[in-house]
Design a protein around this motif. Structure first.
Motif, PDB file in Angstrom:
ATOM      1  N   ILE A  81     -61.485 -77.888 -77.019  1.00 56.40           N
ATOM      2  CA  ILE A  81     -60.458 -78.921 -77.195  1.00 56.40           C
ATOM      3  C   ILE A  81     -60.977 -80.262 -76.704  1.00 56.40           C
ATOM      4  O   ILE A  81     -60.792 -81.297 -77.367  1.00 56.40           O
ATOM      5  CB  ILE A  81     -59.176 -78.538 -76.421  1.00 56.40           C
ATOM      6  CG1 ILE A  81     -58.506 -77.331 -77.078  1.00 56.40           C
ATOM      7  CG2 ILE A  81     -58.204 -79.719 -76.383  1.00 56.40           C
ATOM      8  CD1 ILE A  81     -57.304 -76.809 -76.321  1.00 56.40           C
ATOM      9  N   SER A  82     -61.626 -80.273 -75.566  1.00 51.47           N
ATOM     10  CA  SER A  82     -62.167 -81.517 -75.005  1.00 51.47           C
ATOM     11  C   SER A  82     -63.185 -82.148 -75.945  1.00 51.47           C
ATOM     12  O   SER A  82     -63.198 -83.372 -76.135  1.00 51.47           O
ATOM     13  CB  SER A  82     -62.816 -81.226 -73.649  1.00 51.47           C
ATOM     14  OG  SER A  82     -63.318 -82.415 -73.076  1.00 51.47           O
ATOM     15  N   GLU A  83     -64.013 -81.311 -76.563  1.00 53.85           N
ATOM     16  CA  GLU A  83     -65.007 -81.829 -77.514  1.00 53.85           C
ATOM     17  C   GLU A  83     -64.319 -82.468 -78.721  1.00 53.85           C
ATOM     18  O   GLU A  83     -64.733 -83.541 -79.191  1.00 53.85           O
ATOM     19  CB  GLU A  83     -65.913 -80.685 -77.963  1.00 53.85           C
ATOM     20  CG  GLU A  83     -67.037 -81.125 -78.893  1.00 53.85           C
ATOM     21  CD  GLU A  83     -67.938 -79.979 -79.283  1.00 53.85           C
ATOM     22  OE1 GLU A  83     -68.740 -80.149 -80.221  1.00 53.85           O
ATOM     23  OE2 GLU A  83     -67.847 -78.909 -78.650  1.00 53.85           O
ATOM     24  N   SER A  84     -63.263 -81.824 -79.196  1.00 54.93           N
ATOM     25  CA  SER A  84     -62.521 -82.393 -80.331  1.00 54.93           C
ATOM     26  C   SER A  84     -61.817 -83.684 -79.938  1.00 54.93           C
ATOM     27  O   SER A  84     -61.728 -84.635 -80.734  1.00 54.93           O
ATOM     28  CB  SER A  84     -61.495 -81.375 -80.847  1.00 54.93           C
ATOM     29  OG  SER A  84     -62.134 -80.235 -81.390  1.00 54.93           O
ATOM     30  N   THR A 113     -56.474 -82.717 -85.099  1.00 56.12           N
ATOM     31  CA  THR A 113     -55.185 -82.399 -84.473  1.00 56.12           C
ATOM     32  C   THR A 113     -54.803 -80.952 -84.755  1.00 56.12           C
ATOM     33  O   THR A 113     -54.343 -80.220 -83.856  1.00 56.12           O
ATOM     34  CB  THR A 113     -54.088 -83.342 -84.986  1.00 56.12           C
ATOM     35  OG1 THR A 113     -54.421 -84.695 -84.646  1.00 56.12           O
ATOM     36  CG2 THR A 113     -52.740 -82.989 -84.387  1.00 56.12           C
ATOM     37  N   GLU A 114     -55.008 -80.520 -85.980  1.00 56.30           N
ATOM     38  CA  GLU A 114     -54.682 -79.142 -86.345  1.00 56.30           C
ATOM     39  C   GLU A 114     -55.553 -78.143 -85.587  1.00 56.30           C
ATOM     40  O   GLU A 114     -55.064 -77.122 -85.073  1.00 56.30           O
ATOM     41  CB  GLU A 114     -54.860 -78.957 -87.850  1.00 56.30           C
ATOM     42  CG  GLU A 114     -54.487 -77.555 -88.338  1.00 56.30           C
ATOM     43  CD  GLU A 114     -54.639 -77.413 -89.848  1.00 56.30           C
ATOM     44  OE1 GLU A 114     -54.405 -76.296 -90.353  1.00 56.30           O
ATOM     45  OE2 GLU A 114     -54.986 -78.401 -90.523  1.00 56.30           O
ATOM     46  N   GLN A 115     -56.850 -78.449 -85.495  1.00 58.61           N
ATOM     47  CA  GLN A 115     -57.762 -77.563 -84.772  1.00 58.61           C
ATOM     48  C   GLN A 115     -57.404 -77.477 -83.294  1.00 58.61           C
ATOM     49  O   GLN A 115     -57.365 -76.384 -82.704  1.00 58.61           O
ATOM     50  CB  GLN A 115     -59.203 -78.065 -84.921  1.00 58.61           C
ATOM     51  CG  GLN A 115     -59.762 -77.956 -86.330  1.00 58.61           C
ATOM     52  CD  GLN A 115     -61.132 -78.607 -86.457  1.00 58.61           C
ATOM     53  OE1 GLN A 115     -61.615 -79.245 -85.524  1.00 58.61           O
ATOM     54  NE2 GLN A 115     -61.761 -78.464 -87.621  1.00 58.61           N
ATOM     55  N   ILE A 116     -57.126 -78.646 -82.716  1.00 56.17           N
ATOM     56  CA  ILE A 116     -56.791 -78.690 -81.291  1.00 56.17           C
ATOM     57  C   ILE A 116     -55.511 -77.903 -81.017  1.00 56.17           C
ATOM     58  O   ILE A 116     -55.432 -77.115 -80.067  1.00 56.17           O
ATOM     59  CB  ILE A 116     -56.642 -80.145 -80.823  1.00 56.17           C
ATOM     60  CG1 ILE A 116     -58.020 -80.823 -80.792  1.00 56.17           C
ATOM     61  CG2 ILE A 116     -55.981 -80.217 -79.453  1.00 56.17           C
ATOM     62  CD1 ILE A 116     -57.972 -82.317 -80.553  1.00 56.17           C
ATOM     63  N   ASN A 117     -54.499 -78.078 -81.829  1.00 56.89           N
ATOM     64  CA  ASN A 117     -53.225 -77.407 -81.599  1.00 56.89           C
ATOM     65  C   ASN A 117     -53.323 -75.894 -81.804  1.00 56.89           C
ATOM     66  O   ASN A 117     -52.622 -75.126 -81.128  1.00 56.89           O
ATOM     67  CB  ASN A 117     -52.143 -78.001 -82.508  1.00 56.89           C
ATOM     68  CG  ASN A 117     -51.673 -79.364 -82.026  1.00 56.89           C
ATOM     69  OD1 ASN A 117     -51.784 -79.687 -80.853  1.00 56.89           O
ATOM     70  ND2 ASN A 117     -51.149 -80.182 -82.936  1.00 56.89           N
ATOM     71  N   THR A 118     -54.188 -75.485 -82.728  1.00 55.59           N
ATOM     72  CA  THR A 118     -54.391 -74.049 -82.935  1.00 55.59           C
ATOM     73  C   THR A 118     -54.979 -73.409 -81.674  1.00 55.59           C
ATOM     74  O   THR A 118     -54.506 -72.360 -81.214  1.00 55.59           O
ATOM     75  CB  THR A 118     -55.332 -73.798 -84.124  1.00 55.59           C
ATOM     76  OG1 THR A 118     -54.720 -74.297 -85.323  1.00 55.59           O
ATOM     77  CG2 THR A 118     -55.603 -72.314 -84.291  1.00 55.59           C
ATOM     78  N   ILE A 119     -55.991 -74.078 -81.110  1.00 56.70           N
ATOM     79  CA  ILE A 119     -56.619 -73.540 -79.898  1.00 56.70           C
ATOM     80  C   ILE A 119     -55.678 -73.664 -78.705  1.00 56.70           C
ATOM     81  O   ILE A 119     -55.580 -72.756 -77.872  1.00 56.70           O
ATOM     82  CB  ILE A 119     -57.944 -74.275 -79.620  1.00 56.70           C
ATOM     83  CG1 ILE A 119     -58.924 -74.052 -80.773  1.00 56.70           C
ATOM     84  CG2 ILE A 119     -58.559 -73.783 -78.311  1.00 56.70           C
ATOM     85  CD1 ILE A 119     -60.197 -74.856 -80.668  1.00 56.70           C
TER      86      ILE A 119
END
Length: 228
Positions: A81-84, A113-119
């Motif tokens: 998440i931090s990397e994103s 945003t979608e990737q971060i929220n999924t994780i």
């Protein structure tokens, strides 16, 4: 005169010595001085109690290590998440350039945003962790990212502290397990030097008893022949 009682006594002694040797053989084969309550009832009770303690600390150690492993997985998710977030931060700054393509930047911000929220849904239980990333409003995007960075850093720090505490517990449990196991071994494990010496002594006594029994039988036979 050789009597039946004397002959029977020799057989009883031989039987007892044989059983004693079998007990010593069992100790050597199993590596245990205590194989049943008959060997040492009090020792067996103490050994059983120590075994329960060993099983308890062993399982507690496993539980703590399992939690460390779970924390490590979560830490990896937070790092992702931090990397994103770092990439989103770069894009938000890039959106301030007059040469930037706002539509392209917004498309990537939406994807991030979608990737971060999924994780975040898996790691933090928050599937709506990040929102408000707008390529046309870098200031609002920066504020949202700063809040997200703070949250991730706080969570990562808490996880790290928890894992350190758990690893310390694991070390304590393992030390306890080793110490209690050593105590149990002193009680129930075979003293091979002592047991081997006892085996040799019993073998000598058995051979001596067998020889004496044969002599008794021979003398008894001669006596009967003389009487007849």
């Amino acid at each position: 005169m050789i009597t039946i009682n004397q002959s029977s006594s020799s057989l009883n002694i031989l039987d007892r010595l044989t059983r004693d040797r079998e007990d010593e053989d069992k100790k050597v084969a199993s590596g245990k001085r205590i194989n049943s309550a008959a060997d040492d009832a009090a020792g067996l009770q103490i050994s059983s109690r120590l075994t329960s303690q060993i099983n308890e600390v062993s399982q507690r150690s496993v539980n703590a290590q399992d939690q460390v492993n779970v924390n490590n997985v979560q830490s990896g998710q937070l790092a992702s998440i931090s990397e994103s977030l770092q990439r989103a931060n770069t894009l938000s700054i890039q959106s301030g350039s007059p040469l930037s393509d706002a539509n392209a930047i917004q498309g990537e911000l939406d994807q991030l945003t979608e990737q971060i929220n999924t994780i975040a849904g898996e790691a933090l239980g928050d599937p709506n962790f990040l929102s408000g990333l707008d390529a046309n409003d870098p200031q609002a995007t920066q504020a949202a990212l700063e809040t997200a960075f703070t949250s991730i850093n706080d969570s990562a720090a808490a996880l790290g502290a928890d894992s350190n505490a758990l690893e310390s517990q694991v070390a304590t449990y393992e030390t306890s397990r080793v110490n209690v196991s050593a105590s149990r071994s002193q009680i129930e494990d075979t003293d091979f030097a002592k047991t081997t010496a006892e085996q040799q002594q019993l073998n000598t006594l058995i051979q001596s008893t067998i020889v004496n029994k044969k002599d008794e039988d021979q003398r008894k036979g001669l006596l009967v022949n003389q009487i007849v």
